[in-house]
Motif scaffolding. Structure first.
Motif, PDB file in Angstrom:
ATOM      1  N   MET A   1       0.846  -1.168   0.000  1.00 46.96           N
ATOM      2  CA  MET A   1       0.000   0.000   0.000  1.00 46.96           C
ATOM      3  C   MET A   1       0.899   1.242   0.000  1.00 46.96           C
ATOM      4  O   MET A   1       1.854   1.322   0.760  1.00 46.96           O
ATOM      5  CB  MET A   1      -0.871  -0.035   1.264  1.00 46.96           C
ATOM      6  N   THR A   5      -1.967   6.377   0.408  1.00 44.87           N
ATOM      7  CA  THR A   5      -3.182   5.607   0.670  1.00 44.87           C
ATOM      8  C   THR A   5      -3.272   5.243   2.145  1.00 44.87           C
ATOM      9  O   THR A   5      -4.336   5.372   2.764  1.00 44.87           O
ATOM     10  CB  THR A   5      -3.203   4.325  -0.186  1.00 44.87           C
ATOM     11  N   LYS A   8      -4.220   8.281   4.220  1.00 48.77           N
ATOM     12  CA  LYS A   8      -5.632   8.606   4.052  1.00 48.77           C
ATOM     13  C   LYS A   8      -6.497   7.665   4.893  1.00 48.77           C
ATOM     14  O   LYS A   8      -7.412   8.107   5.585  1.00 48.77           O
ATOM     15  CB  LYS A   8      -6.010   8.503   2.575  1.00 48.77           C
ATOM     16  N   LYS A   9      -6.185   6.374   4.843  1.00 44.79           N
ATOM     17  CA  LYS A   9      -6.964   5.392   5.602  1.00 44.79           C
ATOM     18  C   LYS A   9      -6.768   5.549   7.113  1.00 44.79           C
ATOM     19  O   LYS A   9      -7.668   5.244   7.884  1.00 44.79           O
ATOM     20  CB  LYS A   9      -6.599   3.974   5.171  1.00 44.79           C
TER      21      LYS A   9
END
Length: 112
Positions: A1, A5, A8-9
């Motif tokens: 990942m 990303t 953001k998660k």
């Protein structure tokens, strides 16, 4: 990942994360480990910021679009968010009211 990303998660502002986190991809296991047992740097970042736009908007009770319209489309610290909430400028009061009304109308529409 990718780091972007993952940030953001995790709900964090990537440029405020440690360099090591910003530069390396994570496996799903590593990401899950961060979620379940966050290191001190992640806990501190979540606690004090700076926070990314979606988190800022959520903490202020407004939309990201309202942040953009009022030139507040930037990362803010928890302290800056608290200051805005304690002494709300007119634009923030209006944006909070508008979102609350919108949510109320949506909930009334879903009840029918």
């Amino acid at each position: 990942m990718k780091p972007q990303t993952a940030a953001k998660k995790l709900g964090i502002y990537l440029p405020a994360a440690p360099e090591e986190f910003q530069q390396s991809a994570l496996t799903h296991d590593e990401f899950n480990e961060l979620q379940h047992t966050p290191p001190e740097w992640l806990q501190e970042l979540r606690r004090t910021g700076p926070h990314p736009r979606p988190v800022v908007a959520q903490k202020l009770g407004i939309t990201i679009a309202a942040l953009k319209r009022n030139d507040m489309d930037k990362a803010l610290t928890t302290e800056e968010i608290k200051a805005l909430l304690e002494d709300q400028p007119e634009w923030l009061r209006k944006a909070r009211t508008a979102l609350a009304q919108q949510r109320e109308e949506q909930s009334e529409g879903s009840e029918g």
